[in-house]
Design an enzyme around this catalytic site. Structure first.
Site, short mmCIF file in Angstrom:
data_model
loop_
_atom_site.label_atom_id
_atom_site.label_comp_id
_atom_site.label_asym_id
_atom_site.label_seq_id
_atom_site.Cartn_x
_atom_site.Cartn_y
_atom_site.Cartn_z
CE1 TYR A 139 -3.59 2.55 0.56
CE2 TYR A 139 -2.47 3.16 2.37
CZ TYR A 139 -3.48 3.30 1.66
OH TYR A 139 -4.25 4.48 1.63
CG ASP A 141 5.78 3.62 1.06
OD1 ASP A 141 5.88 4.53 1.98
OD2 ASP A 141 4.49 3.75 0.38
CE LYS A 197 0.83 4.67 8.31
NZ LYS A 197 0.84 3.64 7.16
#
Ligand SMILES: *Cc1c(COP(=O)(O)O)cnc(C)c1O
Length: 432
Positions: free
Chosen positions: A144, A239, A267
């Site tokens: 994702y 990522d 995050k």
């Protein structure tokens, strides 16, 4: 355990938000029942609006690596907020953040702060396309990378959970430049990259996957992607929105010793406030406006309050000692879960990296999306509710990673393992 208020609020929230939530996985659709509404959180614990306490393994899906409401983070936020919450102009705090990130990730020669992981990926891939003058992007099934249109192809957890890997509202022409290979399948990636070598701008990968559950790269996979990019002139984009400063103080790139061309972050670096960042090779980042012609902007980018929260969090987690501690806890939990499952004769896989792990009900190792999908989601669903009833809050989906924080102590882990043992035994009895 009463859940009346949560149930009432969920009914009311459905009239306010699609599905009652502001991000799909929160709706508990893949485990059934209704979500808990959270009143407050502290350390390793969540307290719901009915006053129940839970040991939390969601950690806001990654950012809360220091635990909830850590006094140092709260203090930093308060101090920054008192100086004004946003200026829309450069400020010293964003430079402190950049220097900290560059110290931890030497591959970052230039970077740009943004407001979410989704934005970071959009910026990085636009820069890669602008720099190379090419169109195509190769991604891996089950990874994702945020909800940009062209990346919602085999996009992992949220999409998986809802049984629809692609999204409505994304015209087919928007994904025509997106190539997809199975995770850990270097030969498939090579084949696609060679077929499109003149038009391949980037290969993007979660260096440790968190979004189809926790899936580790096989030895040689990431190294192979590095070589493939060198051979084709495509940029390698790690990522690290989830792995950044969780799996290692140097990110997954530090853990595996591989230097990507571009990196995306989010995050943890926001410490619970909305932050993302992308950066890497100076020649590629020089393409970003105003230095170059790749446009990208943000009203709140480099927000001082978010920078303060992120810096305070990085300070708590980014020492070798803190990481060693987090790894020990994760190991104890992952190995403990596997052990109590085995004793109850439940066949499970518990892959883990520092600060993250997954529980797959499967007799076979999970190396890619097909393996993850072949695990028994129905058993996870039962396990989830058994654990919740015993005061342990797991991610409400079989395809999401569990997150361990610095605030999870020996007590919490021992309590979790006792709850797991009883939950596995209940499942084993039900299934004869
Ligand atoms: C969470 C995540 C994103 C998206 O970040 P948001 O802040 O939710 O937009 C992108 N990539 C990875 C690997 C993620 O885990």
């Amino acid at each position: 355990m009463a859940l009346k208020q949560s149930e009432k609020l969920f009914a009311a929230a459905k009239k306010l938000f699609p599905g009652g939530v502001n991000s799909p996985v929160r709706a508990f659709q893949s485990v059934g029942g209704h979500p808990l509404f959270i009143a407050r959180a502290s350390g390793a614990y969540l307290t719901d609006v009915d006053g129940n306490n839970y040991i939390d393994y969601v950690g806001s899906w990654g950012p809360m690596i220091a635990g909830h409401a850590h006094p140092k983070v709260v203090e930093a936020i308060q101090a920054a907020a008192a100086q004004g919450t946003s200026y829309g102009a450069p400020s010293p705090l964003e430079m402190q953040m950049a220097k900290q990130l560059m110290r931890q990730l030497p591959s970052l020669q230039r970077l740009r702060m943004v407001n979410s992981g989704t934005e970071a990926v959009m910026g990085a891939l636009r820069a890669a396309r602008g720099f190379t003058g090419r169109s195509k992007v190769l991604k891996f099934a089950g990874c994702y990378h945020g909800h940009a249109d062209y990346l919602l192809v085999k996009a992992g957890s949220g999409a998986l959970t809802h049984g629809r890997p692609d999204s409505l509202g994304v015209p087919e022409s928007f994904v025509e430049h997106t190539l997809v290979a199975p995770y850990n399948d270097l030969a498939a990636a090579e084949k696609l990259a060679r077929r499109h070598r003149k038009d391949l701008a980037a290969i993007i990968v979660e260096p440790v996957v968190g979004n189809m559950g926790c899936v580790l790269p096989k030895p040689g996979f990431l190294e192979g992607l590095r070589k493939l990019c060198d051979a084709t002139g495509a940029l390698l984009v790690f990522d690290e929105v989830m792995t950044g400063f969780r799996v290692h103080p140097g990110g997954a790139q530090g853990l595996f010793g591989i230097r990507p061309d571009l990196t995306t972050l989010g995050k943890v670096i926001g410490g619970g406030l909305p932050v993302g960042a992308y950066g890497g090779r100076a020649d590629a980042m020089k393409c970003v406006s105003p230095e170059g012609g790749v446009y990208q902007a943000g009203t709140l980018s480099g927000n001082p309050v978010a920078m303060a929260a992120g810096l305070a969090t990085l300070k708590l987690i980014s020492t070798p000692k803190a990481h060693a501690k987090l790894l020990r806890k994760t190991e104890r939990l992952a190995k403990g879960i596997a052990e109590v499952a085995q004793r109850a004769r439940c066949r499970v896989q518990v892959p883990y990296a520092c600060g993250m792990l997954s529980l797959f009900f499967s007799g076979n190792p999970v190396e890619n999306l097909d393996d993850a999908m072949a695990s028994q989601g129905a058993l996870f669903r039962r396990f989830f509710h058994e654990m919740l009833a015993r005061g342990v809050y797991l991610p409400p989906s079989p395809y999401e990673a569990w997150f361990v924080s610095l605030a999870h102590g020996e007590n919490e882990i021992a309590k979790t393992l006792r709850a797991a043992k009883d939950s596995f035994l209940t499942l084993a009895q039900e299934n004869g």
